[in-house]
Design a protein around this motif. Structure first.
Motif, short mmCIF file in Angstrom:
data_model
loop_
_atom_site.label_atom_id
_atom_site.label_comp_id
_atom_site.label_asym_id
_atom_site.label_seq_id
_atom_site.Cartn_x
_atom_site.Cartn_y
_atom_site.Cartn_z
N LEU A 78 -2.11 -10.17 6.92
CA LEU A 78 -1.12 -8.93 6.16
C LEU A 78 -1.12 -9.30 4.87
O LEU A 78 -0.57 -10.47 4.38
CB LEU A 78 0.14 -9.01 6.97
CG LEU A 78 0.43 -9.41 8.62
CD1 LEU A 78 2.44 -9.38 8.29
CD2 LEU A 78 -0.22 -7.92 9.13
N GLY A 79 -1.14 -8.31 4.05
CA GLY A 79 -1.73 -7.98 2.36
C GLY A 79 -0.83 -6.99 2.48
O GLY A 79 -1.13 -5.30 3.39
N ARG A 80 0.00 -6.90 1.07
CA ARG A 80 0.97 -5.47 0.99
C ARG A 80 -0.31 -4.75 -0.31
O ARG A 80 -1.20 -5.82 -1.10
CB ARG A 80 1.70 -6.22 0.36
CG ARG A 80 3.52 -5.25 -0.62
CD ARG A 80 4.06 -5.32 -0.48
NE ARG A 80 4.38 -4.33 -2.00
CZ ARG A 80 4.61 -4.52 -2.83
NH1 ARG A 80 3.71 -4.93 -4.04
NH2 ARG A 80 5.28 -3.13 -3.59
N GLU A 81 -0.11 -3.43 -0.01
CA GLU A 81 -1.22 -3.09 -0.85
C GLU A 81 -0.22 -2.05 -1.35
O GLU A 81 0.87 -1.16 -0.29
CB GLU A 81 -2.23 -2.18 -0.15
CG GLU A 81 -3.50 -3.20 0.56
CD GLU A 81 -4.68 -4.21 -0.16
OE1 GLU A 81 -3.98 -3.26 -1.88
OE2 GLU A 81 -4.92 -5.55 0.11
N VAL A 82 -0.46 -1.32 -2.33
CA VAL A 82 0.08 0.33 -2.92
C VAL A 82 -0.89 0.73 -3.35
O VAL A 82 -1.42 0.14 -4.40
CB VAL A 82 1.20 -0.29 -4.02
CG1 VAL A 82 1.88 0.36 -4.56
CG2 VAL A 82 2.21 -1.45 -3.16
N LEU A 83 -0.61 1.94 -3.03
CA LEU A 83 -1.58 2.94 -3.03
C LEU A 83 -0.88 4.03 -4.17
O LEU A 83 0.22 4.15 -4.24
CB LEU A 83 -2.25 3.59 -1.92
CG LEU A 83 -2.84 3.21 -0.93
CD1 LEU A 83 -2.91 3.74 0.19
CD2 LEU A 83 -4.28 2.72 -1.60
N ASP A 84 -1.39 4.54 -5.29
CA ASP A 84 -0.81 5.15 -6.56
C ASP A 84 0.71 4.92 -7.10
O ASP A 84 1.15 5.93 -7.21
CB ASP A 84 -1.15 6.17 -5.77
CG ASP A 84 -2.19 7.37 -5.48
OD1 ASP A 84 -3.07 6.56 -6.26
OD2 ASP A 84 -2.29 8.11 -4.39
N GLY A 85 0.62 3.79 -7.08
CA GLY A 85 1.74 2.82 -6.80
C GLY A 85 3.59 3.26 -6.64
O GLY A 85 4.27 2.77 -7.31
N GLN A 86 3.16 4.12 -5.81
CA GLN A 86 3.93 4.53 -4.83
C GLN A 86 4.28 4.13 -3.17
O GLN A 86 5.00 3.77 -2.73
CB GLN A 86 4.46 5.52 -5.46
CG GLN A 86 3.41 6.59 -5.14
CD GLN A 86 3.84 7.53 -5.59
OE1 GLN A 86 5.31 8.15 -5.67
NE2 GLN A 86 3.21 9.10 -5.67
N HIS A 87 2.72 4.17 -2.59
CA HIS A 87 2.24 4.22 -1.36
C HIS A 87 2.29 2.70 -0.95
O HIS A 87 1.60 2.59 -1.39
CB HIS A 87 2.07 4.95 -1.14
CG HIS A 87 2.72 6.15 -1.36
ND1 HIS A 87 3.64 7.17 -0.80
CD2 HIS A 87 1.72 7.40 -2.52
CE1 HIS A 87 3.14 8.71 -1.83
NE2 HIS A 87 1.88 8.26 -2.51
N GLU A 88 3.43 2.14 0.15
CA GLU A 88 3.27 0.93 0.69
C GLU A 88 2.33 0.65 1.75
O GLU A 88 2.82 1.32 2.83
CB GLU A 88 4.06 -0.01 0.43
CG GLU A 88 4.88 -0.78 -0.16
CD GLU A 88 6.14 -1.29 0.20
OE1 GLU A 88 6.07 -2.50 -0.23
OE2 GLU A 88 6.90 -1.05 0.79
N TRP A 89 1.10 0.26 1.73
CA TRP A 89 0.27 -0.26 2.95
C TRP A 89 0.08 -1.34 3.77
O TRP A 89 0.61 -2.50 2.64
CB TRP A 89 -0.99 0.71 2.39
CG TRP A 89 -1.10 2.09 2.97
CD1 TRP A 89 -0.51 2.86 2.18
CD2 TRP A 89 -1.43 2.47 3.77
NE1 TRP A 89 -1.35 3.85 1.85
CE2 TRP A 89 -1.95 4.24 3.37
CE3 TRP A 89 -2.65 2.60 5.13
CZ2 TRP A 89 -2.31 5.01 4.02
CZ3 TRP A 89 -3.44 3.18 5.38
CH2 TRP A 89 -3.80 4.50 5.15
#
Length: 130
Positions: free
Chosen positions: A41-52
Motif C-alpha cells: 500500500l503506497g500513499r500518493e498525493v495528487l496536486d499536493g492535496q488529494h490523498e490516494w
C-alpha cells in the motif's frame, strides 16, 4: 477512512503487516488454500492535496515472465487493476482516492487484486514466492 493514517490503522487491525514506512505498508494477504500474497500500500498525493492509496502486488520477475502472454491474460480476464513494472517485478496495481472512502471500497479491490496477482504468479512463475 478519510486519511492515510486511518487506512494504515485499519490495515494493521485487518491484515498481517510485514513492514511499515511513513508512506508505504507491506501486507501479507492470506488465502484459505495456504497460499499468500504480498501487497504493498503506497500513499500518493495528487496536486499536493488529494490523498490516494496505490495497491500493488508482484506476480513475477520481469526477466522470467512472458510479458505479452501476461498482458493478454490480464486484458481478457481481469476486472480491475493495471500491470506495471516496479523495479525487477511485474505487478498488478490499482489506485483509490482516500477521501470519503468506505472500508468496502478498499477491502474488495484489495482482495481482487491480491487474488488476481496470486493466480498470475502461479500461472506465469509457477510458484508462490510473493
Amino acid at each position: 477512512m478519510t486519511t492515510w493514517n486511518d487506512l494504515v490503522g485499519f490495515a494493521r487491525s485487518a491484515y498481517k503487516v510485514l513492514e511499515e514506512r511513513p508512506d508505504e505498508v507491506r501486507l501479507l494477504y492470506e488465502f484459505d488454500d495456504d497460499r499468500s500474497q504480498t501487497v504493498l500500500l503506497g500513499r500518493e498525493v495528487l496536486d499536493g492535496q488529494h490523498e490516494w492509496v496505490q495497491i500493488a502486488s508482484p506476480c513475477g520477475e520481469v526477466a522470467y515472465v512472458d510479458l505479452k502472454a501476461l498482458l493478454e491474460e490480464v486484458g481478457h480476464n481481469t476486472v480491475a487493476a493495471g500491470v506495471a513494472i516496479m523495479g525487477d517485478y511485474v505487478v498488478l496495481r490499482h489506485s483509490l482516492p482516500l477521501e470519503n472512502m468506505d472500508p468496502n471500497e478498499f477491502i474488495q479491490p484489495l482482495a481482487l487484486l491480491a487474488a488476481t496477482a496470486d493466480e498470475l504468479e502461479e500461472q506465469f512463475s509457477g510458484g508462490d514466492d510473493y
